[in-house]
Design an enzyme around this catalytic site. Sequence first.
Site, short mmCIF file in Angstrom:
data_model
loop_
_atom_site.label_atom_id
_atom_site.label_comp_id
_atom_site.label_asym_id
_atom_site.label_seq_id
_atom_site.Cartn_x
_atom_site.Cartn_y
_atom_site.Cartn_z
N ALA A 210 0.81 -1.21 0.00
CA ALA A 210 0.00 0.00 0.00
C ALA A 210 0.85 1.27 0.00
CB ALA A 210 -0.95 0.00 1.20
N ILE B 81 -4.32 -4.07 7.08
CA ILE B 81 -5.04 -4.62 8.23
C ILE B 81 -4.30 -4.22 9.50
CG2 ILE B 81 -5.86 -6.71 9.37
CD1 ILE B 81 -6.11 -7.98 6.58
N GLU C 154 -0.54 -4.72 15.73
CA GLU C 154 -0.31 -4.33 17.13
C GLU C 154 0.56 -3.09 17.27
OE1 GLU C 154 1.29 -7.79 19.00
OE2 GLU C 154 -0.53 -8.96 18.68
N THR C 155 1.01 -2.52 16.16
CA THR C 155 1.91 -1.37 16.24
C THR C 155 1.31 -0.16 15.53
OG1 THR C 155 3.08 -1.83 14.18
CG2 THR C 155 3.87 -2.98 16.17
N HIS D 174 2.46 1.13 12.96
CA HIS D 174 2.76 0.99 11.54
C HIS D 174 1.49 1.14 10.70
CE1 HIS D 174 5.05 -0.34 8.06
NE2 HIS D 174 4.11 -1.24 7.81
N ARG E 287 -15.47 -6.99 2.17
CA ARG E 287 -15.48 -5.84 1.27
C ARG E 287 -14.85 -6.15 -0.08
NH1 ARG E 287 -15.82 -4.68 6.31
NH2 ARG E 287 -16.72 -2.74 7.09
#
Length: 159
Positions: free
Chosen positions: A59, A86, A89-90, A92, A131
């Site tokens: 992306a 998606i 946990e960070t 980022h 989606r």
Amino acid sequence: MSTADAAPIDVPKLKGAPPSVLIITAPYYRQVVDGMVKGARAVLDRAAAKYEIVQVAGAYELPQALGIAAASNRAYDGFVVIGCVIKGETDHYDFICNSAMNGIMRVALDYKLCLGTALLTVDTLGQAVDRAGGEHNKGAEAAAAMLKQIVLLRHLGPS
């Protein structure tokens, strides 16, 4: 508006030559992106558009590729960018989502592009899969949105 509330996809009637479209994909989540590409292709086929599909790593590279394509000598009437991020946990996730979406919009505005964006930014793979197929395919919605921009440009004339 949620995906469930979205209106059915309206493929506009285009006057003039069939449009030439570049679809730029970031297939990091292959199942999701392939589903959205399938939706986009179905809409473009209904509009008799000619299209080419290219891939980038992820992306984050979508705005860069869009800029390269816009600056090239290739004559495209419109662009569709497709990818998926998606949440993990960070931080980022936030960085990539913001950078990619802001970059895509900046390129579209700088080059006055007819653009449809299907960059999913979701919490779970399940949300992305929902989606990427069926009645509310975000790739199909992005292709239809881009075609509507082409209709508007052809109506108003080039800038």
